[in-house]
Design an enzyme around this catalytic site. Structure first.
Site, PDB file in Angstrom:
ATOM      1  N   HIS A   1      -4.068  -4.208  -2.906  1.00 50.60           N
ATOM      2  CA  HIS A   1      -4.582  -4.067  -1.528  1.00 50.60           C
ATOM      3  C   HIS A   1      -4.763  -2.612  -1.105  1.00 50.60           C
ATOM      4  O   HIS A   1      -4.819  -2.305   0.090  1.00 50.60           O
ATOM      5  CB  HIS A   1      -3.661  -4.810  -0.554  1.00 50.60           C
ATOM      6  CG  HIS A   1      -3.636  -6.285  -0.800  1.00 50.60           C
ATOM      7  ND1 HIS A   1      -2.604  -7.084  -0.395  1.00 50.60           N
ATOM      8  CD2 HIS A   1      -4.515  -7.109  -1.420  1.00 50.60           C
ATOM      9  CE1 HIS A   1      -2.853  -8.339  -0.755  1.00 50.60           C
ATOM     10  NE2 HIS A   1      -4.002  -8.387  -1.372  1.00 50.60           N
TER      11      HIS A   1
ATOM     12  N   VAL B   1       0.840  -1.210   0.000  1.00 47.26           N
ATOM     13  CA  VAL B   1       0.000   0.000   0.000  1.00 47.26           C
ATOM     14  C   VAL B   1       0.873   1.258   0.000  1.00 47.26           C
ATOM     15  O   VAL B   1       0.363   2.364  -0.008  1.00 47.26           O
ATOM     16  CB  VAL B   1      -0.951  -0.017   1.220  1.00 47.26           C
ATOM     17  CG1 VAL B   1      -1.951  -1.165   1.083  1.00 47.26           C
ATOM     18  CG2 VAL B   1      -0.209  -0.094   2.544  1.00 47.26           C
TER      19      VAL B   1
HETATM   20  N1  APR Z   1      14.427  -8.831   0.621  1.00 47.26           N
HETATM   21  C1  APR Z   1      13.683  -9.838   0.063  1.00 47.26           C
HETATM   22  N2  APR Z   1      12.655 -10.451   0.713  1.00 47.26           N
HETATM   23  C2  APR Z   1      12.394 -10.033   1.962  1.00 47.26           C
HETATM   24  C3  APR Z   1      13.134  -9.006   2.613  1.00 47.26           C
HETATM   25  C4  APR Z   1      14.202  -8.402   1.869  1.00 47.26           C
HETATM   26  N3  APR Z   1      14.948  -7.435   2.394  1.00 47.26           N
HETATM   27  N4  APR Z   1      12.633  -8.825   3.863  1.00 47.26           N
HETATM   28  C5  APR Z   1      11.588  -9.698   3.978  1.00 47.26           C
HETATM   29  N5  APR Z   1      11.464 -10.430   2.858  1.00 47.26           N
HETATM   30  C6  APR Z   1      10.452 -11.440   2.544  1.00 47.26           C
HETATM   31  C7  APR Z   1      10.119 -12.401   3.675  1.00 47.26           C
HETATM   32  O1  APR Z   1      10.998 -13.528   3.678  1.00 47.26           O
HETATM   33  C8  APR Z   1       8.688 -12.796   3.335  1.00 47.26           C
HETATM   34  O2  APR Z   1       8.641 -13.921   2.467  1.00 47.26           O
HETATM   35  O3  APR Z   1       9.251 -10.754   2.263  1.00 47.26           O
HETATM   36  C9  APR Z   1       8.145 -11.576   2.580  1.00 47.26           C
HETATM   37  C10 APR Z   1       7.157 -10.727   3.376  1.00 47.26           C
HETATM   38  O4  APR Z   1       6.018 -11.518   3.593  1.00 47.26           O
HETATM   39  P1  APR Z   1       4.761 -10.901   4.374  1.00 47.26           P
HETATM   40  O5  APR Z   1       5.231 -10.175   5.559  1.00 47.26           O
HETATM   41  O6  APR Z   1       3.795 -12.015   4.538  1.00 47.26           O
HETATM   42  O7  APR Z   1       4.199  -9.789   3.374  1.00 47.26           O
HETATM   43  P2  APR Z   1       3.321  -9.996   2.054  1.00 47.26           P
HETATM   44  O8  APR Z   1       3.563 -11.317   1.420  1.00 47.26           O
HETATM   45  O9  APR Z   1       3.517  -8.800   1.224  1.00 47.26           O
HETATM   46  O10 APR Z   1       1.837  -9.969   2.684  1.00 47.26           O
HETATM   47  C11 APR Z   1       0.749 -10.075   1.812  1.00 47.26           C
HETATM   48  O11 APR Z   1      -0.769  -9.769   3.644  1.00 47.26           O
HETATM   49  O12 APR Z   1      -0.998  -8.722   5.627  1.00 47.26           O
HETATM   50  C12 APR Z   1      -1.469  -8.745   4.340  1.00 47.26           C
HETATM   51  O13 APR Z   1      -2.443  -7.078   2.996  1.00 47.26           O
HETATM   52  C13 APR Z   1      -1.246  -7.444   3.601  1.00 47.26           C
HETATM   53  O14 APR Z   1      -0.398  -7.092   1.359  1.00 47.26           O
HETATM   54  C14 APR Z   1      -0.213  -7.819   2.542  1.00 47.26           C
HETATM   55  C15 APR Z   1      -0.434  -9.297   2.355  1.00 47.26           C
END
Ligand code: APR
Length: 250
Positions: free
Chosen positions: A130, A114
Site C-alpha cells: 500500500h 506504509v
Molecule cells: N497486536 C496484535 N494485533 C493488534 C494489535 C497488537 N498490539 N493492535 C491491533 N491489532 C489488530 C486488530 O485486532 C486488528 O485486527 O490489528 C488489526 C488492525 O486492523 P486494521 O486497523 O483494519 O488494519 P489493517 O488490517 O492493516 O488495514 C488494512 O486498510 O485502511 C487500509 O490501507 C490501509 O493498509 C491498510 C488496510
C-alpha cells in the site's frame, strides 16, 4: 527419482508431518504478512480498532484519488501528521524479533503498512503493498521521490513541474505489487499473518495463495478465526518473539 526421495515426499504429505515437528531443514521459506496491528505498540494508530484512524477521518476525505482532487491540502495534512508520528516512533519487539528468522530461513515480509519500521528493524526482503509514507510520487509520470523530513506540501513539484502526491495506494487504486506478493506466498512453507483485520482486498486474499504452507499462523489481539489456521490471540510484541524462538528451535 530415488525411492528415498519418493518415500520422503510421501511422508511429507502424510498426516504425520502435518504437525509442528517437521524438520526445519525442509521448510526454508517463511512469508510474513503484516498489518497495522504490528506497529500499534510503536505508537502508530491502526485503522479499524476503537479510536482508530477511520473513526477520526473519513476514507473518502483523505484516502482516495478523488479526495486528493477535491481537497489536496486536507489529504497532505493527514499524511504529514502520520509521517511526523512515524518520525517519533521506532520498531518494537515484534518487528525486531522477526528479523532473527533470517538466520535460519529465507524470510520475506509482505506488509500493508506504509511505515518503515520493518526496514528500520533490519529486515532484508520487504514488499509494501500500500505504498510508503516517506515517499512521494509525481502526478505527471508516477516517478517516486524520497521525502526528506515529515512534510510534503502543495507546491512540492517533481522534476517535470508536476505536483507531488504521497506514494500511498489509495482506495480504488491498483495494488502494483500484488502479483509479486502472490508468487511469494505460493512458495511459502510457513505463512505468518500479524495484526491485520483482513478487511481490505486484494491484500486479504493472499491467504488463499498459501497453498504450499505447512502452517498458517495468525497473530492478532482480536483475531478473525479462519479454518485450518493456527490463531494466537495475543499482542504482537508478546506473541511474535515466542513464535520466532519456537521456529528457530525447530
Ligand atoms: N497486536 C496484535 N494485533 C493488534 C494489535 C497488537 N498490539 N493492535 C491491533 N491489532 C489488530 C486488530 O485486532 C486488528 O485486527 O490489528 C488489526 C488492525 O486492523 P486494521 O486497523 O483494519 O488494519 P489493517 O488490517 O492493516 O488495514 C488494512 O486498510 O485502511 C487500509 O490501507 C490501509 O493498509 C491498510 C488496510
Amino acid at each position: 527419482m530415488s525411492q528415498i526421495i519418493v518415500q520422503f515426499l510421501q511422508n511429507l504429505n502424510s498426516d504425520k508431518f502435518k504437525n509442528h515437528n517437521i524438520p526445519n531443514t525442509f521448510m526454508k521459506n517463511i512469508v510474513v504478512f503484516t498489518g497495522a496491528g504490528i506497529s500499534a505498540e510503536s505508537g502508530l494508530g491502526t485503522f479499524r480498532d476503537s479510536n482508530g484512524l477511520w473513526e477520526k477521518y473519513k476514507i473518502e476525505d483523505v484516502a482516495t484519488p478523488e479526495a486528493f482532487q477535491n481537497n489536496p491540502s486536507l489529504v497532505m495534512d493527514f499524511y504529514n501528521i502520520r509521517r511526523k508520528e512515524l518520525f517519533n516512533s521506532n520498531p518494537n519487539k515484534a518487528h525486531i524479533s522477526l528479523v532473527k528468522l533470517q538466520e535460519k530461513y529465507s524470510l520475506h515480509i509482505i506488509t500493508q503498512n506504509v511505515d518503515d519500521l520493518h526496514e528500520r528493524s533490519g529486515a532484508k526482503n520487504i514488499l509494501h503493498l500500500h505504498g510508503k509514507l516517506n515517499e512521494s510520487k509525481s502526478t505527471i509520470d508516477g516517478k517516486i521521490y524520497p521525502i526528506q523530513g515529515p512534510y510534503l506540501n502543495i507546491g512540492d513539484l517533481c522534476e517535470k513541474g508536476g505536483q507531488l502526491r504521497p506514494n500511498i495506494v489509495w482506495f480504488g487504486e491498483d495494488v502494483p505489487n500484488m502479483e509479486i506478493a502472490i508468487n511469494l506466498v505460493k512458495k511459502a512453507h510457513i505463512f505468518i499473518i500479524i495484526g491485520t483485520s483482513l478487511n481490505v482486498y486484494p491484500a486479504a486474499s493472499l491467504i488463499d495463495y498459501a497453498v504450499n504452507s505447512q502452517r498458517i499462523i495468525l497473530i492478532d489481539k482480536s483475531p478473525t478465526f479462519l479454518d485450518g489456521i493456527e490463531v494466537i490471540r495475543e499482542k504482537a510484541t508478546q506473541a511474535v518473539p515466542k513464535l520466532v524462538d519456537d521456529l528457530l528451535n525447530l
